[in-house]
Design a protein around this motif. Structure first.
Motif, PDB file in Angstrom:
ATOM      1  N   SER A 179      48.764  38.379  39.096  1.00 35.47           N
ATOM      2  CA  SER A 179      47.986  37.171  38.828  1.00 35.47           C
ATOM      3  C   SER A 179      47.080  36.850  40.013  1.00 35.47           C
ATOM      4  CB  SER A 179      48.921  35.986  38.568  1.00 35.47           C
ATOM      5  OG  SER A 179      49.658  35.689  39.745  1.00 35.47           O
ATOM      6  N   GLU A 180      46.108  35.954  39.792  1.00 35.33           N
ATOM      7  CA  GLU A 180      45.173  35.569  40.852  1.00 35.33           C
ATOM      8  C   GLU A 180      45.885  34.919  42.037  1.00 35.33           C
ATOM      9  OE1 GLU A 180      41.857  33.270  39.573  1.00 35.33           O
ATOM     10  OE2 GLU A 180      41.338  34.622  37.909  1.00 35.33           O
ATOM     11  N   GLU A 181      46.987  34.194  41.758  1.00 32.11           N
ATOM     12  CA  GLU A 181      47.716  33.522  42.840  1.00 32.11           C
ATOM     13  C   GLU A 181      48.319  34.504  43.845  1.00 32.11           C
ATOM     14  OE1 GLU A 181      48.490  30.893  39.157  1.00 32.11           O
ATOM     15  OE2 GLU A 181      48.034  32.985  39.629  1.00 32.11           O
ATOM     16  N   GLU A 182      48.512  35.752  43.395  1.00 26.52           N
ATOM     17  CA  GLU A 182      49.132  36.754  44.272  1.00 26.52           C
ATOM     18  C   GLU A 182      48.127  37.438  45.193  1.00 26.52           C
ATOM     19  OE1 GLU A 182      52.553  39.085  42.342  1.00 26.52           O
ATOM     20  OE2 GLU A 182      51.329  38.495  40.621  1.00 26.52           O
ATOM     21  N   LEU A 183      46.843  37.250  44.953  1.00 27.44           N
ATOM     22  CA  LEU A 183      45.816  37.931  45.737  1.00 27.44           C
ATOM     23  C   LEU A 183      45.199  36.980  46.757  1.00 27.44           C
ATOM     24  CD1 LEU A 183      44.023  40.025  42.955  1.00 27.44           C
ATOM     25  CD2 LEU A 183      45.993  40.635  44.378  1.00 27.44           C
ATOM     26  N   ILE A 184      44.578  37.572  47.758  1.00 24.39           N
ATOM     27  CA  ILE A 184      43.998  36.787  48.853  1.00 24.39           C
ATOM     28  C   ILE A 184      42.892  35.886  48.333  1.00 24.39           C
ATOM     29  CG2 ILE A 184      44.578  38.514  50.595  1.00 24.39           C
ATOM     30  CD1 ILE A 184      41.695  39.478  50.501  1.00 24.39           C
ATOM     31  N   ASP A 185      42.605  34.825  49.082  1.00 23.50           N
ATOM     32  CA  ASP A 185      41.579  33.876  48.674  1.00 23.50           C
ATOM     33  C   ASP A 185      40.185  34.432  48.952  1.00 23.50           C
ATOM     34  OD1 ASP A 185      43.607  32.077  48.003  1.00 23.50           O
ATOM     35  OD2 ASP A 185      43.676  31.289  50.065  1.00 23.50           O
ATOM     36  N   GLY A 186      39.201  33.882  48.270  1.00 22.68           N
ATOM     37  CA  GLY A 186      37.806  34.191  48.562  1.00 22.68           C
ATOM     38  C   GLY A 186      37.274  35.463  47.955  1.00 22.68           C
ATOM     39  N   ILE A 187      37.959  36.007  46.927  1.00 23.83           N
ATOM     40  CA  ILE A 187      37.460  37.215  46.279  1.00 23.83           C
ATOM     41  C   ILE A 187      37.004  36.883  44.864  1.00 23.83           C
ATOM     42  CG2 ILE A 187      38.960  38.693  47.669  1.00 23.83           C
ATOM     43  CD1 ILE A 187      40.780  38.988  45.220  1.00 23.83           C
ATOM     44  N   ASN A 188      36.335  37.850  44.233  1.00 19.61           N
ATOM     45  CA  ASN A 188      35.838  37.680  42.880  1.00 19.61           C
ATOM     46  C   ASN A 188      36.685  38.477  41.888  1.00 19.61           C
ATOM     47  OD1 ASN A 188      33.576  36.123  43.807  1.00 19.61           O
ATOM     48  ND2 ASN A 188      32.615  38.028  44.465  1.00 19.61           N
ATOM     49  N   TYR A 189      36.529  38.154  40.623  1.00 23.04           N
ATOM     50  CA  TYR A 189      37.274  38.843  39.569  1.00 23.04           C
ATOM     51  C   TYR A 189      36.276  39.290  38.505  1.00 23.04           C
ATOM     52  CZ  TYR A 189      41.190  36.653  41.916  1.00 23.04           C
ATOM     53  OH  TYR A 189      42.100  36.265  42.867  1.00 23.04           O
ATOM     54  N   GLY A 190      36.406  40.524  38.056  1.00 24.49           N
ATOM     55  CA  GLY A 190      35.483  41.026  37.054  1.00 24.49           C
ATOM     56  C   GLY A 190      35.977  42.309  36.434  1.00 24.49           C
ATOM     57  N   GLY A 191      35.175  42.820  35.517  1.00 28.35           N
ATOM     58  CA  GLY A 191      35.531  44.047  34.819  1.00 28.35           C
ATOM     59  C   GLY A 191      34.565  45.157  35.131  1.00 28.35           C
ATOM     60  N   VAL A 192      34.674  46.243  34.356  1.00 27.18           N
ATOM     61  CA  VAL A 192      33.891  47.434  34.610  1.00 27.18           C
ATOM     62  C   VAL A 192      32.396  47.173  34.417  1.00 27.18           C
ATOM     63  CG1 VAL A 192      34.059  48.315  32.237  1.00 27.18           C
ATOM     64  CG2 VAL A 192      33.756  49.913  34.146  1.00 27.18           C
TER      65      VAL A 192
END
Length: 721
Positions: free
Chosen positions: A692-705
């Motif tokens: 999940s997003e909560e498990e990853l570091i702050d300040g990054i983006n999320y997207g697909g291919v």
């Protein structure tokens, strides 16, 4: 006394007292072809009239001055003002011998920036006549073609007529006098450029052909003739020169002379403004002060700046005359008002710095010490802000801005000596004090990076950004220019970036700046940030620049991050691996691409998501828990791809990186994020692996291919790691 006239006639002359003041004459070395009628010297008004006549009657377009002393430099400047293509040839490595090399380098830069073709470490070996031109042959094998030559190699005492007169002369023909300026013959006095005097500090014989000492000697001789018994106590060699917009001045001994005399000394560099910064027109002065390490007495001073140099050097000359110490400098009470000086004058500041050294509050190293830098024992710490780094940095240095040092100082190892530096020395000193109080062994690089000698780009090779009409440059409306005068580096660049970031694409910004270093800084800044420098001019010591946001192309500058240009030179990378060594490589490449002005997108998928993890959540499905058990908890838990040995390999890599002062993976990741790398986590892979997003570091983006392919389309480099 027997007198012989120019016509060869002789007659007897009686005198009660005789005063000899024949002065000096230009040196005319035995160089082949030097008798050419197009070769001139400049010592008096008659010489000047001959030069002016030659320029006018023969339409001189090119001139060469041989000799980089005071007269030679002043002659070169005035020839340039006449519109003549001017070269200055000096056999020594630097011009103006009274200055040490790091100070004369600033004046050399002013010559070059104003179009003088400066050739140092070049010795003339022959003059050849070629029609209406002269070919100057140099020892290096180079040749210079010119219309006329002005020799300014130096002077020698004009005392040939006194040989065999019974007067005692020195090895080079100087008249020898006692402290009353009397020769070995009763009633015969001598003064001026033809005599040897005592150096006021070392008490050694020396020749100082300057007008000030000669005039004082004239008064003393007159007084002694009248029975006053006055003594001439020696000369300091105080001198000053104007070179285009800059003034240089010196007094006392320079560092070379102190070494030759084996005098124990300490040196101080500082870069104060000529008056308080908030009053319009403040400009910086670069200062070097030398004092006796044993008794703290001031031994010499040098200064370069647009304004205030004469005032400072006169204070220092007076201080040396009365044997003042650095402690005395701190107590000087000088006239202060915002338009004229700072409440703590440059002389006071030099004294304060000297006291800090003597009170063991400050331990110094110098730029020349960087040649003996040992990376195993020392860390070079640059405490300037990141924006300032575009103007250059010392080799092997790491950057932790002073504004971040209190939070990040633990990144520095205590088993190494820290050498701090900034632009001018002040922030380096503050950093040194802070680190010392936290148990570090620290030295400050005196004078900061501003005192580093610049490599001079020859006039014919340099990219000339000055407008052709710069000589007659006129400011139509001062109010159109953002006034950044009085700000020292990095102030002008910081303000410009703030303004540029708020502009629309292709909008213009006009600024005026008093800091001489801005002339080169803005050229570097505009190239790195991909903004256009439309014009760059100097007038009355102020630099006027016109900038345009972005460039005249279809490129689009990243909004509110005026650093990266987005075009088809961008870089994308897919980070599939979750290994420590591959993660480090990926972020090193990303940060390197950023420094080259590329926009970088990093697309993390499957095992690569481990690099971005910061924690595991407890509430997961059975499959998600299985993935969590197999994946590292965070970046600190990453294995290496080869010889991991249950995590020992990863610890070894981190240990070696720390000892070698290499940024850790976490530091590389932070730098990449802060600098604008587009770090994107693949949402499809996150769903598959139950992250999940909560498990990853702050300040990054999320997207697909799709997002990744869109970025890849704009790139000419695409890596799979």
């Amino acid at each position: 006394m027997k007198v012989k006239t120019k016509n060869g006639e002789e007659y007897e002359e009686n005198f009660d007292f005789l005063v000899l003041a024949p002065g000096a004459k230009p040196i005319f070395p035995a160089i082949k072809g030097i008798e050419n009628k197009k070769i001139f010297t400049l010592r008096n008004i008659n010489d000047m009239d001959k030069i002016k006549s030659e320029i006018k009657s023969n339409n001189v377009k090119k001139a060469v001055v041989v000799g980089g002393g005071y007269v030679g430099v002043e002659t070169a400047e005035n020839l340039k003002h006449l519109g003549i293509d001017t070269s200055l040839i000096e056999a020594a490595p630097h011009i103006l011998a009274p200055f040490d090399s790091e100070i004369s380098n600033i004046l050399e830069y002013e010559l070059v920036n104003n179009g003088i073709n400066l050739m140092t470490s070049e010795k003339v070996v022959e003059f050849q006549e070629d029609g209406n031109e002269i070919i100057i042959k140099l020892e290096s094998g180079k040749s210079v073609v010119t219309d006329m030559v002005i020799l300014s190699i130096g002077v020698s005492p004009d005392t040939k007529f006194l040989q065999n007169s019974g007067l005692n002369l020195g090895e080079r023909g100087h008249i020898l006098v006692n402290e009353n300026l009397e020769t070995n013959i009763d009633g015969v006095y001598a003064l001026g450029d033809s005599i040897l005097v005592k150096n006021y500090i070392t008490n050694e014989d020396c020749a100082i052909p300057l007008a000030g000492p000669a005039n004082r000697q004239g008064r003393i001789v007159a007084g002694n003739i009248m029975g006053k018994n006055e003594k001439y106590k020696g000369s300091l060699g105080t001198a000053i020169i104007k070179i285009f917009e800059l003034t240089g001045a010196s007094t006392g001994l320079n560092e070379r002379a102190l070494k030759q005399s084996n005098i124990s000394y300490e040196k101080i560099y500082l870069h104060p403004n000529n008056h308080v910064a908030y009053y319009p027109g403040a400009t910086p002065v670069t200062i070097k002060v030398l004092y006796n390490k044993e008794n703290k007495q001031i031994l010499g001073a040098q200064a370069v700046g647009i304004s205030g140099v004469d005032k400072f050097i006169d204070v220092m000359a007076t201080s040396i005359k009365f044997e003042a110490t650095i402690d005395d400098l701190t107590e000087l009470e000088l006239a202060y008002a915002p338009a004229f000086l700072s409440a703590k004058s440059p002389a006071n500041m030099a004294g304060f710095i000297g006291q800090n050294i003597e009170d063991a509050l400050l331990e110094q190293v110098f730029i020349e010490d960087l040649e003996n830098y040992n990376e195993k024992e020392t860390i070079i710490l640059d405490v300037r802000e990141e924006l300032e780094l575009i103007s250059g940095s010392f080799k092997n240095s790491i950057n932790i801005p002073l504004s971040e040092l209190r939070k990040r100082y633990s990144e520095l190892p205590k088993d190494k000596e820290i050498w701090t530096y900034c632009a001018v020395g002040l922030r380096g000193y503050i950093a040194a004090r802070f680190l010392t109080q936290n148990g570090y062994k620290v030295k400050n690089i005196s004078g900061g990076i501003k005192i580093e000698e610049k490599v001079l780009v020859k006039t014919e090779e340099k990219e000339n950004l000055l407008n052709k009409e710069n000589v007659d440059f006129k400011v139509e409306k001062e109010e159109d220019y953002l006034d950044l005068s009085g700000l020292s580096c990095p102030g002008p660049l910081v303000k410009i970036k703030e303004k540029i970031d708020k502009l629309e694409e292709s909008e213009k910004l006009k600024v005026k700046v008093s800091d001489p270093g801005f002339y080169n800084d803005i050229q570097a800044w505009s190239k790195v940030t991909k903004n256009s420098l439309l014009s760059l001019n100097k007038k009355d010591g102020i630099i006027y620049a016109t900038l345009q946001k972005g460039q005249a192309s279809n490129s689009v500058v990243k909004e509110q991050e005026n650093v990266i240009i987005e075009d088809n030179s961008n870089m994308t990378m897919v980070v599939f691996s979750g290994d420590l060594d591959k993660a480090i490589a990926a972020f090193i490449i990303a940060n390197g691409a950023l420094t080259m002005g590329k926009k970088v997108t990093m697309f993390f998928t499957f095992w690569g998501l481990s690099i971005l993890k910061k924690k595991n959540l407890s509430k997961k499905s059975f499959i998600e828990k299985m993935f969590a058990m197999m994946l590292p908890k965070n970046s600190q838990d990453l294995p290496v791809s080869k010889m991991n040995f249950f995590g020992i390999g990863a610890k070894m890599i981190r240990s070696v990186m720390k000892k070698k002062n290499i940024m850790s993976l976490e530091e590389l990741m932070k730098k990449a994020k802060d600098s604008g790398v587009n770090i994107t986590a693949c949402t499809m892979s996150m769903d598959v692996m139950g992250i999940s997003e909560e498990e990853l570091i702050d300040g990054i983006n999320y997207g697909g291919v799709g997002q990744y392919l869109g970025e890849a389309e704009k790139s000419n480099n695409n890596l799979f790691i």
